[in-house]
Motif scaffolding. Structure first.
Motif, PDB file in Angstrom:
ATOM      1  N   ASP A  32       0.938  -0.945  -0.429  1.00 19.66           N
ATOM      2  CA  ASP A  32      -0.109  -0.108   0.032  1.00 19.66           C
ATOM      3  C   ASP A  32       0.525   0.897  -0.293  1.00 19.66           C
ATOM      4  OD1 ASP A  32      -2.328   1.703  -0.198  1.00 19.66           O
ATOM      5  OD2 ASP A  32      -2.532   1.416   1.906  1.00 19.66           O
ATOM      6  N   ASN A  33       1.341   1.571  -0.580  1.00 18.98           N
ATOM      7  CA  ASN A  33       2.190   2.671  -1.317  1.00 18.98           C
ATOM      8  C   ASN A  33       1.938   3.517  -2.216  1.00 18.98           C
ATOM      9  OD1 ASN A  33       4.489   2.211   0.057  1.00 18.98           O
ATOM     10  ND2 ASN A  33       5.261   0.883  -1.610  1.00 18.98           N
ATOM     11  N   ARG A  34       0.691   3.496  -1.774  1.00 20.00           N
ATOM     12  CA  ARG A  34      -0.102   4.712  -3.334  1.00 20.00           C
ATOM     13  C   ARG A  34       0.332   6.567  -2.502  1.00 20.00           C
ATOM     14  NH1 ARG A  34      -6.636   3.622  -1.938  1.00 20.00           N
ATOM     15  NH2 ARG A  34      -5.126   2.639   0.404  1.00 20.00           N
ATOM     16  N   CYS A  35       0.539   7.715  -3.260  1.00 21.94           N
ATOM     17  CA  CYS A  35       1.178   8.618  -3.024  1.00 21.94           C
ATOM     18  C   CYS A  35      -0.500   9.798  -2.215  1.00 21.94           C
ATOM     19  CB  CYS A  35       1.930   9.318  -3.765  1.00 21.94           C
ATOM     20  SG  CYS A  35       2.226  10.888  -3.909  1.00 21.94           S
ATOM     21  N   SER A  36      -0.057  10.066  -1.162  1.00 22.31           N
ATOM     22  CA  SER A  36      -0.231  11.142  -0.551  1.00 22.31           C
ATOM     23  C   SER A  36       0.087  12.208  -0.119  1.00 22.31           C
ATOM     24  CB  SER A  36      -1.458  10.362   0.352  1.00 22.31           C
ATOM     25  OG  SER A  36      -0.697   9.557   1.688  1.00 22.31           O
ATOM     26  N   HIS A  37      -0.227  13.175  -0.260  1.00 17.77           N
ATOM     27  CA  HIS A  37       0.201  14.477   0.261  1.00 17.77           C
ATOM     28  C   HIS A  37      -0.336  14.756   1.815  1.00 17.77           C
ATOM     29  CE1 HIS A  37       2.535  14.341  -3.669  1.00 17.77           C
ATOM     30  NE2 HIS A  37       1.392  14.387  -4.153  1.00 17.77           N
ATOM     31  N   THR A  38       0.557  15.129   2.433  1.00 20.04           N
ATOM     32  CA  THR A  38       0.010  15.860   3.542  1.00 20.04           C
ATOM     33  C   THR A  38      -0.534  17.477   3.668  1.00 20.04           C
ATOM     34  OG1 THR A  38       1.533  14.951   5.057  1.00 20.04           O
ATOM     35  CG2 THR A  38       0.930  16.914   5.970  1.00 20.04           C
ATOM     36  N   MET A 127       7.349  15.319  -2.302  1.00 17.11           N
ATOM     37  CA  MET A 127       6.446  16.479  -2.698  1.00 17.11           C
ATOM     38  C   MET A 127       5.400  15.895  -3.732  1.00 17.11           C
ATOM     39  SD  MET A 127      10.124  18.935  -3.185  1.00 17.11           S
ATOM     40  CE  MET A 127      10.732  19.797  -1.387  1.00 17.11           C
ATOM     41  N   GLU A 128       4.686  17.176  -4.047  1.00 14.75           N
ATOM     42  CA  GLU A 128       3.582  17.031  -5.224  1.00 14.75           C
ATOM     43  C   GLU A 128       3.999  16.778  -6.401  1.00 14.75           C
ATOM     44  OE1 GLU A 128       1.348  20.031  -6.001  1.00 14.75           O
ATOM     45  OE2 GLU A 128       0.337  20.818  -3.560  1.00 14.75           O
ATOM     46  N   GLY A 129       4.056  16.413  -7.108  1.00 15.23           N
ATOM     47  CA  GLY A 129       4.650  15.772  -8.168  1.00 15.23           C
ATOM     48  C   GLY A 129       5.215  14.800  -8.539  1.00 15.23           C
ATOM     49  N   GLY A 130       5.408  14.311  -6.919  1.00 15.36           N
ATOM     50  CA  GLY A 130       6.858  12.424  -7.008  1.00 15.36           C
ATOM     51  C   GLY A 130       7.368  12.919  -7.017  1.00 15.36           C
ATOM     52  N   ILE A 131       7.665  13.993  -5.938  1.00 16.43           N
ATOM     53  CA  ILE A 131       9.386  14.232  -5.772  1.00 16.43           C
ATOM     54  C   ILE A 131       9.433  14.321  -4.627  1.00 16.43           C
ATOM     55  CG2 ILE A 131      11.061  15.896  -5.550  1.00 16.43           C
ATOM     56  CD1 ILE A 131       9.146  17.651  -8.504  1.00 16.43           C
ATOM     57  N   THR A 134       7.209   8.839  -6.330  1.00 15.07           N
ATOM     58  CA  THR A 134       6.321   8.529  -6.472  1.00 15.07           C
ATOM     59  C   THR A 134       5.260   7.126  -5.528  1.00 15.07           C
ATOM     60  OG1 THR A 134       6.266   6.568  -8.298  1.00 15.07           O
ATOM     61  CG2 THR A 134       6.718   8.707  -9.326  1.00 15.07           C
ATOM     62  N   ASN A 135       6.155   6.792  -5.072  1.00 21.47           N
ATOM     63  CA  ASN A 135       5.889   5.767  -3.908  1.00 21.47           C
ATOM     64  C   ASN A 135       6.595   5.710  -2.462  1.00 21.47           C
ATOM     65  OD1 ASN A 135       8.613   5.124  -4.879  1.00 21.47           O
ATOM     66  ND2 ASN A 135       8.195   2.667  -3.834  1.00 21.47           N
ATOM     67  N   PRO A 136       5.837   6.844  -1.685  1.00 18.75           N
ATOM     68  CA  PRO A 136       6.564   6.909  -0.492  1.00 18.75           C
ATOM     69  C   PRO A 136       5.176   6.031   0.328  1.00 18.75           C
ATOM     70  CG  PRO A 136       4.370   8.434  -1.291  1.00 18.75           C
ATOM     71  CD  PRO A 136       5.452   7.755  -1.776  1.00 18.75           C
ATOM     72  N   HIS A 137       6.418   5.570   1.860  1.00 15.42           N
ATOM     73  CA  HIS A 137       5.626   4.519   2.486  1.00 15.42           C
ATOM     74  C   HIS A 137       4.803   4.953   3.494  1.00 15.42           C
ATOM     75  CE1 HIS A 137       6.100   0.801   4.825  1.00 15.42           C
ATOM     76  NE2 HIS A 137       7.076   0.480   4.293  1.00 15.42           N
ATOM     77  N   VAL A 138       3.224   4.328   3.363  1.00 12.93           N
ATOM     78  CA  VAL A 138       2.210   4.896   3.552  1.00 12.93           C
ATOM     79  C   VAL A 138       2.551   4.172   5.028  1.00 12.93           C
ATOM     80  CG1 VAL A 138      -0.021   4.992   4.026  1.00 12.93           C
ATOM     81  CG2 VAL A 138       1.052   5.196   1.988  1.00 12.93           C
ATOM     82  N   LEU A 186       6.867  18.851   3.422  1.00 12.99           N
ATOM     83  CA  LEU A 186       6.597  18.730   2.349  1.00 12.99           C
ATOM     84  C   LEU A 186       6.917  17.523   1.487  1.00 12.99           C
ATOM     85  CD1 LEU A 186       7.812  22.413   1.207  1.00 12.99           C
ATOM     86  CD2 LEU A 186       6.020  21.380   0.239  1.00 12.99           C
ATOM     87  N   MET A 187       8.267  17.363   2.443  1.00 13.88           N
ATOM     88  CA  MET A 187       8.788  16.102   2.476  1.00 13.88           C
ATOM     89  C   MET A 187       9.289  15.569   3.656  1.00 13.88           C
ATOM     90  SD  MET A 187      11.755  14.705  -0.682  1.00 13.88           S
ATOM     91  CE  MET A 187      12.698  15.377  -0.002  1.00 13.88           C
ATOM     92  N   THR A 188       8.799  13.845   3.680  1.00 14.64           N
ATOM     93  CA  THR A 188       9.420  13.664   5.410  1.00 14.64           C
ATOM     94  C   THR A 188      10.338  12.306   4.788  1.00 14.64           C
ATOM     95  OG1 THR A 188       7.624  14.516   6.314  1.00 14.64           O
ATOM     96  CG2 THR A 188       8.976  12.756   7.390  1.00 14.64           C
ATOM     97  N   PHE A 189      11.810  12.367   5.159  1.00 11.78           N
ATOM     98  CA  PHE A 189      11.800  10.889   4.835  1.00 11.78           C
ATOM     99  C   PHE A 189      13.058  10.453   6.181  1.00 11.78           C
ATOM    100  CE2 PHE A 189      14.416  14.475   2.933  1.00 11.78           C
ATOM    101  CZ  PHE A 189      15.664  14.315   3.420  1.00 11.78           C
ATOM    102  N   MET A 190      13.366   8.864   5.937  1.00  4.59           N
ATOM    103  CA  MET A 190      14.122   8.588   7.406  1.00  4.59           C
ATOM    104  C   MET A 190      15.655   7.613   6.042  1.00  4.59           C
ATOM    105  SD  MET A 190      12.594   6.138  10.434  1.00  4.59           S
ATOM    106  CE  MET A 190      11.854   7.266  10.715  1.00  4.59           C
TER     107      MET A 190
END
Length: 288
Positions: A32-38, A127-131, A134-138, A186-190
């Motif tokens: 379930d890696n659908r992109c969803s913007h915060t 970020m918007e546009g999948g930057i 395109t598959n953030p880890h929900v 805008l973007m979150t990563f570990m």
């Protein structure tokens, strides 16, 4: 006086952060890696978890005084030791290191700090546009959702202080009912650093190529769940800033230490020579 320089800098009440929390985040299927913007964030602190190391009003005073000291040296960053409870993070990490963390390979224009392909981060939000992907880890985002909301609140407090009194842009940002800026992630990563080439550091750079309003970097615990603590304890690491009146400012950051970084401040995650080092990074937009 550190607490009376500007009336807009008074710390908020404890109840502002001690609002009701959302339900516990359940782990989701890795597919379930659908992109969803915060959306713009209204930050809350769960009333049943000790995410902060100290009471909110004490932490706000610490941020206020730290910002004033930083401004005297023309600095636009601040590092608060143990802002987030290390014991809380110890409880958060086991599912991450054992199951949820899945590094994604991304290619930025020109690379990241001269690394053509970045392979050691898992993106919770993009970020918007999948930057940059395109598959953030929900699932990982949901697991960390309470922590992210607390970071929103702390970043908003810091940004208000940092841009108070002498900043003409202050009046342009949108505020909540307490006068704090409304912020969006805008973007979150570990990131998991290792001693391997192109994995041991994130050398001198500015976050978001200078196109974000600010960011936070949270030092996470040493992984003692997938291997012994002795094997995973890192050497080196920490953060270096090129900011203010001093050429270099170095911090030996440890679990719970939280760095607030203003737009286009040069900094780096210093190289490690052994072990593994974990960090959570959030890029922010201040709503205007």
């Amino acid at each position: 006086d550190a607490e009376s320089e500007c009336s807009t800098m008074a710390p908020p009440s404890v109840t502002e952060l001690d609002s009701a929390a959302t339900e516990d985040a359940a782990h989701t299927n890795k597919e379930d890696n659908r992109c969803s913007h915060t959306p713009p964030a209204t930050a809350i602190l769960p009333n049943n978890e000790n995410i902060l190391s100290s009471p909110p009003d004490e932490l706000h005073k610490q941020i206020s005084k730290g910002v004033l000291r930083a401004k005297l040296s023309k600095r636009r960053h601040l590092v608060i030791p143990r802002a987030i409870s290390p014991s809380y993070l110890e409880g958060l990490m086991p599912p991450i290191v054992a199951d949820l963390f899945e590094p994604q390979t991304v290619t930025y224009n020109g690379g990241v700090a001269n690394v053509p392909q970045w392979k050691i981060s898992c993106y919770l939000e993009v970020m918007e546009g999948g930057i940059p992907c395109t598959n953030p880890h929900v699932g990982l985002q949901r697991h960390c959702s309470r922590l992210l909301e607390v970071c929103n609140t702390l970043f908003a407090k810091w940004y208000r202080q940092q841009h108070a009194c002498n900043d003409v842009a202050t009046a342009k940002y949108k505020t909540d009912s307490n006068g704090n800026p409304i912020v969006s992630r805008l973007m979150t990563f570990m990131t998991r650093y290792t001693p391997a080439p192109d994995e041991n550091a994130l050398l001198k750079h500015v976050d978001g190529a200078g196109k974000v309003d600010g960011s936070v970097v949270l030092a996470l615990p040493i992984d003692k769940w997938t291997d012994s603590e002795e094997n995973n304890t890192f050497e080196g690491g920490g953060l270096t800033f090129w900011d203010g009146r001093r050429e270099e400012i170095k911090y030996d950051t440890r679990s719970g230490d939280l760095a607030f970084i203003d737009r286009a401040v040069w900094h780096q995650a210093n190289p490690i020579t052994r072990g593994t080092r974990w960090a959570l990074v959030i890029f922010y937009k201040v709503e205007r």
